[in-house]
Design an enzyme around this catalytic site. Structure first.
Site, PDB file in Angstrom:
ATOM      1  N   GLU A   1       0.803  -0.957   0.010  1.00  0.00           N
ATOM      2  CA  GLU A   1      -0.062  -0.068  -0.057  1.00  0.00           C
ATOM      3  C   GLU A   1       0.892   1.286   0.159  1.00  0.00           C
ATOM      4  OE1 GLU A   1      -2.820  -0.309   3.034  1.00  0.00           O
ATOM      5  OE2 GLU A   1      -4.469  -1.552   1.879  1.00  0.00           O
TER       6      GLU A   1
ATOM      7  N   ARG B   1      -1.835   8.946   8.979  1.00  0.00           N
ATOM      8  CA  ARG B   1      -1.507   7.746   9.106  1.00  0.00           C
ATOM      9  C   ARG B   1      -1.129   6.858   7.980  1.00  0.00           C
ATOM     10  NH1 ARG B   1      -6.143   3.280   8.497  1.00  0.00           N
ATOM     11  NH2 ARG B   1      -6.583   4.711   6.685  1.00  0.00           N
TER      12      ARG B   1
ATOM     13  N   HIS C   1     -11.861   9.902   5.848  1.00  0.00           N
ATOM     14  CA  HIS C   1     -11.724   8.372   6.124  1.00  0.00           C
ATOM     15  C   HIS C   1     -11.045   8.011   7.539  1.00  0.00           C
ATOM     16  CE1 HIS C   1     -10.856   4.294   4.729  1.00  0.00           C
ATOM     17  NE2 HIS C   1      -9.667   4.422   4.800  1.00  0.00           N
TER      18      HIS C   1
ATOM     19  N   ARG D   1      -1.514   9.380   1.316  1.00  0.00           N
ATOM     20  CA  ARG D   1      -2.877  10.036   0.992  1.00  0.00           C
ATOM     21  C   ARG D   1      -3.143  11.439   0.962  1.00  0.00           C
ATOM     22  NH1 ARG D   1      -5.741   5.263   4.499  1.00  0.00           N
ATOM     23  NH2 ARG D   1      -5.399   3.288   3.254  1.00  0.00           N
TER      24      ARG D   1
ATOM     25  N   HIS E   1      -9.394  10.077   2.264  1.00  0.00           N
ATOM     26  CA  HIS E   1      -8.947   9.038   1.425  1.00  0.00           C
ATOM     27  C   HIS E   1      -9.091   9.151  -0.154  1.00  0.00           C
ATOM     28  CE1 HIS E   1      -8.299   5.202  -0.524  1.00  0.00           C
ATOM     29  NE2 HIS E   1      -7.986   4.546   0.553  1.00  0.00           N
TER      30      HIS E   1
END
Ligand code: FAD
Length: 507
Positions: free
Chosen positions: A119, A369, A334, A275, A234
């Protein structure tokens, strides 16, 4: 409905929230008894059940907790607590084993090793997953099934906590609204595990019920909140007029999908950037009148349905075939990096009040995050809170009605018409891009509503965003593009006298 308040005494802890953090705590507490409150039916209203990508843990042969720590610190943009990051990433591999021991069926290679996904902003393949993109559903199934078989866990569904009761500055109980009427649970320890705040926004991937109720409970009880302006958007929520918006996991970009506008132009050079970077690039396109799409037609292409069965099914339902069609996407609220300030044992600044999972601010995520670190934190820290509670309260505390209270009142909905209005204010002024003028407007518009949990939490996010006069991680100020020295934004009742006048705090 009987509105007489019942008072019951629980020597054991009361856990507010039945997602991964709350139920991991309850299971780890066993054989010590506890009550778990869930606002709706158990298994509903959790972000946990919707997670797709997986759990980040340094389990690959080329990986280490030190590498995981380095990636987490880089994403956190200067606000992570390095010792916390080390502790949680080091606990990752054991957490994966613990979940397997509870019954999680991880996706594995033919040789039995864990399949690992990649990711955004992870330097390695380290995302452990289950059921392809159905990780959250499998994790929730695991902990709900396990909690149901634990005699020590008393599950109360349709039972939102409405107030933390304090006496002499420490927790003395919690008020609960049950379908059978209000209940005061007297307890020396309350664990908040109420999840995130995405439902404050019009565009969100969270359950709409996730509107920061735990933050409101903690704040009103006098706890300090940290960095609540840090809301992660997100970049690939599927823009097909569904509220909340279906998420297209970052793992799809990990398998080669790119982000383009309606002309086929790449929106940014590296689709696997963090992100906030991707969200801002998309936001700029949207503001310039373009549309933004995820193009998965070439990669992962024909493998899409096999790799991402849930997302594929959602896209097909919306009339889109990922192997042939561009998928319209936009940024959506998100994940909440900010939260109730806690130490690694989950202790807040109010004695007897603990927090774990998304509602807490441990110092793991900083200003942004790293993908898939939140489920890791929920399971690791939920269990650490339990270990601390066992040490403090012992294991022979009692709770009433250990068989649990399962109300069948599916019609019970605490929705208020005002929520839509409040979501509009927060979305307009406290979104991906912020400035002083807009944030002042948000504060003015929200102040009359701070007696309402959603109004209060929206107000606190705007207040913290106004106080952070820089752009860092997920927080972007168009009037303060640069960064100043890294510092935390701390909020407590004592700092905000205007709220007391507005009945944000019960007398
Ligand atoms: C679509 C989506 C995909 C995601 N994918 C990933 C991923 O791949 N990897 C990853 O690491 N993270 C992911 N996340 C984030 C992650 O799922 C959450 O951060 C995590 O599940 C939070 O767990 P939790 O236990 O803290 O809260 P939740 O799972 O949200 O549970 C909250 C619980 O609190 C209860 N509750 C709330 N208020 C009250 C109240 N007043 N009284 C009683 N109960 C209350 C709710 O009913 C619920 O039971 C994703 C999130 C979403 C929305």
């Amino acid at each position: 409905m009987n509105q007489t308040r019942t008072e019951v005494v629980a020597d054991g802890p009361v856990i507010i929230g039945g997602g991964l953090a709350g139920l991991s705590c309850a299971i780890e507490l066993s054989p010590a008894r506890c009550i778990v409150l869930s606002a709706g039916a158990i298994s509903t209203g959790t972000s946990t059940g919707w997670a797709q990508g997986g759990v980040a843990a340094a389990v690959g042969p080329d990986d280490s907790p030190a590498d995981h720590t380095a990636d987490t610190l880089a994403a956190g943009a200067g606000l992570c607590d390095e010792s916390v990051v080390r502790a949680i990433t080091e606990a990752g591999p054991e957490a994966i084993e613990w979940l397997a021991a509870q019954g999680t069926r991880w996706d594995r290679n033919p040789d039995g090793s864990l399949k690992l996904g990649l990711e955004g902003a992870h330097g390695r393949r380290r995302i452990v997953h289950a059921g392809g993109d159905g990780t959250g559903a499998e994790l929730l199934r695991t902990v709900v099934d396990k909690a149901r078989t634990c005699e020590s866990v008393s599950l109360w569904d349709h039972s939102p906590a409405t107030r933390i009761v304090t006496e002499d500055g420490r927790v003395a109980g919690v008020e609960v609204s049950t379908p059978a009427g209000p209940v005061l649970l007297r307890t020396p320890a309350v664990v908040l595990s109420t999840g995130g705040v995405g439902g404050l926004y019009r565009h969100t991937t969270n359950p709409l019920s996730s509107r920061g109720q735990g933050l409101a409970l903690a704040f009103r009880a006098g706890a300090v909140l940290r960095d609540v302006e840090m809301v992660q958007f997100h970049p690939t929520a599927l823009d097909v007029a569904i509220d909340p918006m279906p998420l297209v996991s970052e793992a799809v970009r990990g398998e080669g999908a790119i982000i383009v506008n309606e002309r086929g132009e790449w929106v940014l050079a590296n689709p696997l950037s963090a992100r906030d970077v991707v969200s801002r690039a998309e936001w700029a396109q949207l503001q310039a009148g373009h549309r933004v799409f995820l193009d998965a037609r070439t990669s992962p292409g024909e493998r899409f349905a096999e790799l991402f069965p849930s997302i594929n099914a959602t896209a097909l339902t919306a009339g889109l075939d990922p192997t042939r069609d561009l998928l319209p996407v936009r940024p959506a609220a998100h994940y909440h990096m900010g939260g109730v300030l806690v130490d690694l044992a989950g202790r807040t600044t109010v004695p007897g009040l603990y927090a774990a999972g998304e509602v807490a601010s441990t110092g793991l995520h900083g200003a942004n995050r790293l993908a898939s670190n939140s489920l890791l934190e929920a399971v690791v820290c939920g269990r650490w809170v339990a270990q601390r509670l066992k040490a403090e309260l012992g294991t022979d505390a009692s709770v009433p009605d250990v068989a649990g209270r399962h109300w069948a009142d599916e019609k019970w909905h605490p929705e208020e018409p005002v929520i839509d209005h409040l979501r509009g204010i927060v979305s307009t002024w406290v979104g991906v891009l912020r400035d002083a003028e807009g944030l002042q407007q948000a504060l003015e518009d929200l102040l009359p509503y701070v007696a309402n949990d959603t109004g209060l939490v929206g107000y606190l996010v705007a207040r913290a965003a106004l106080a952070r006069t820089e752009s860092r991680g997920a927080h972007t100020r168009t009037d303060f593009a640069g960064q100043v020295e890294a510092r935390h934004t701390l909020l407590s009742l004592a700092d905000l006298p205007e709220l007391a006048e507005r009945e944000a705090v019960p007398a």
